[in-house]
Scaffold this active site. Sequence first.
Site, PDB file in Angstrom:
ATOM      1  N   GLU A 181     -32.022 -14.843  21.472  1.00  0.00           N
ATOM      2  CA  GLU A 181     -31.094 -14.086  20.611  1.00  0.00           C
ATOM      3  C   GLU A 181     -31.279 -12.573  20.694  1.00  0.00           C
ATOM      4  OE1 GLU A 181     -31.174 -15.531  16.608  1.00  0.00           O
ATOM      5  OE2 GLU A 181     -30.350 -17.463  17.165  1.00  0.00           O
ATOM      6  N   GLU A 223     -30.720 -24.341  19.263  1.00  0.00           N
ATOM      7  CA  GLU A 223     -30.978 -24.341  17.820  1.00  0.00           C
ATOM      8  C   GLU A 223     -29.698 -24.741  17.103  1.00  0.00           C
ATOM      9  OE1 GLU A 223     -32.553 -20.655  16.136  1.00  0.00           O
ATOM     10  OE2 GLU A 223     -33.941 -20.441  17.823  1.00  0.00           O
TER      11      GLU A 223
HETATM   12  C1  GBH Z   1     -32.112 -17.983  14.396  1.00  0.00           C
HETATM   13  O1  GBH Z   1     -31.591 -16.774  14.032  1.00  0.00           O
HETATM   14  C2  GBH Z   1     -33.473 -17.685  14.914  1.00  0.00           C
HETATM   15  O2  GBH Z   1     -33.582 -17.911  16.300  1.00  0.00           O
HETATM   16  C3  GBH Z   1     -34.557 -18.397  14.164  1.00  0.00           C
HETATM   17  O3  GBH Z   1     -35.755 -17.798  14.455  1.00  0.00           O
HETATM   18  C4  GBH Z   1     -34.214 -18.408  12.695  1.00  0.00           C
HETATM   19  O4  GBH Z   1     -35.251 -18.913  11.915  1.00  0.00           O
HETATM   20  C5  GBH Z   1     -32.989 -19.259  12.510  1.00  0.00           C
HETATM   21  O5  GBH Z   1     -31.947 -18.838  13.318  1.00  0.00           O
HETATM   22  C6  GBH Z   1     -32.488 -19.354  11.080  1.00  0.00           C
HETATM   23  O6  GBH Z   1     -32.052 -18.133  10.601  1.00  0.00           O
HETATM   24  O7  GBH Z   1     -23.821 -10.564  10.389  1.00  0.00           O
HETATM   25  O8  GBH Z   1     -24.107 -11.450   8.149  1.00  0.00           O
HETATM   26  O9  GBH Z   1     -22.937 -12.761   9.809  1.00  0.00           O
HETATM   27  C7  GBH Z   1     -30.304 -16.756  13.530  1.00  0.00           C
HETATM   28  C8  GBH Z   1     -30.140 -15.404  12.938  1.00  0.00           C
HETATM   29  C9  GBH Z   1     -28.324 -15.396  11.457  1.00  0.00           C
HETATM   30  C10 GBH Z   1     -28.622 -13.662  13.048  1.00  0.00           C
HETATM   31  C11 GBH Z   1     -26.940 -14.928  11.207  1.00  0.00           C
HETATM   32  C12 GBH Z   1     -27.237 -13.211  12.818  1.00  0.00           C
HETATM   33  C13 GBH Z   1     -25.499 -13.074  11.248  1.00  0.00           C
HETATM   34  C14 GBH Z   1     -25.503 -12.427   9.935  1.00  0.00           C
HETATM   35  N1  GBH Z   1     -28.757 -15.078  12.787  1.00  0.00           N
HETATM   36  N2  GBH Z   1     -26.848 -13.534  11.484  1.00  0.00           N
HETATM   37  S1  GBH Z   1     -23.959 -11.754   9.557  1.00  0.00           S
END
Ligand code: GBH
Length: 457
Positions: free
Chosen positions: A167, A363
Amino acid sequence: MASYSFPDDFTWGVATASYQIEGAVAEDGRKPSVWDTFSETSGRVLNGDTGESACEHYHRYKEDIALMAQLGIKHYRFSIAWPRIVPTGIGPVNEAGIDFYKRLVDCLQEHGITPHATLFHWDSPQALEDRYGSWRSREMAQAYADYVSAVVSRLGDRITHWMTINEISCFTHMGYAANQIPVHAPGTTVKTLKEVWQTSHHAVLAHGLGCQAIRAASPGPCSVALVDNFTTTVPLIESSEHIAAAQKAFGSLMSNGGIIFPVLTGAYNPDLLEKLGADAPDIQDGDLENIHQPLDAIGLNIYFGSYVQASDNQQGYEVLDFPVGYPRMHMPWLHIVPESIYWSIRHISETLGRPDLPVFITENGCAAQDELRPDGTVIDSDRIMYLRQHLKSAQRAISEGYPLKGYFLWTFMDNFEWAWGYDRRFGIIYTDYPTQARIPKVSYHWYSECIRQNRVV
Ligand code: GBH
């Protein structure tokens, strides 16, 4: 044939990441990562939580792997911590750090579980932040590639499934922000959006140099993938006009056009570049060739999606906000959009023009407000609902002939959820932090049954 069934050779797994589970942050030569520093800085992580102990997996990996074997998975995706292997970022290799992953992988193999290793899941060495501001510097890409060579030359006899980076947007566009405070480490405020785009450009370059380093260092054949979390655009209605709108919208979105596009097609998306104007990153001669490396698979982390409809505005589409009452799981962004799995795979095939590239969902999962009941059970029927809908969407992609090869559930056990600390639980195993007891939730037993029957139950 039973309904919602998967191919016999389908890869069922679970996923984790080093900083979120290992703890043992100062043991056997490990030095701080940017996440140690960030979480120790007051106000950055909810409740002041840090990864200092996390799930103590560094010491409890045998017990954890036994629970994986009981679950019935044959595949496990974990990440390797750069600050254990090259604690100062560049320089000498810490063999004690390598030894931990040797023990881990040997234990997995004793249980018949195949390792899938992510080489970088956000925990970059603090020393490189101090030295040159980590991803703000182009030198970071080469430092990463050198670290990758060190790992693959030592562990390549045991591990053949490699994922370069997890990511990219989450440690670049979320770790650096123009005139605001970013929510992820290193948490640097910069002056312009161009500087932010430069960090993700350095990271896609690191991916490309990393691919080359893996192939050069691997003693035998191996598989190389990137793990991306693009925002999946989902047509609001599956009609040709809305599908076309979702495909057009896909590349112009924030990080999609500047990460998955150069990696899979060799060019940034033109609509995105136009939108960015002077904020587009500087791209040196040869960068795009380096970034656009042959891959054996693509890993997708899918949690939600964005609905798109066709519009007669200038761009021809509209990315829709969710209505206030739209159902979501226990994160502000976790709207439940099960079709996002199917559409993410179809975007690889049609929007990015790579119909033959094997896809792994690396994931998928959700946070829920789990309650440990007095009888010691956790009845997470909401998580099962979420997972069941998403697996059906994955199965649909297979039934239509798309090359989806595997699914890794996020996550094996509750762990350090970055800026949310231990407040949010994504596991199918409940982690009781005070005692470090592992308590399988009902979703663990449900997932186990899916794997056993090779279908969505
Ligand atoms: C993953 O990240 C990770 O790889 C993992 O480590 C983590 O624990 C898991 O998911 C759960 O969170 O701009 O307000 O729409 C995902 C992280 C979450 C990042 C959503 C981008 C968008 C927020 N993503 N986020 S928003």
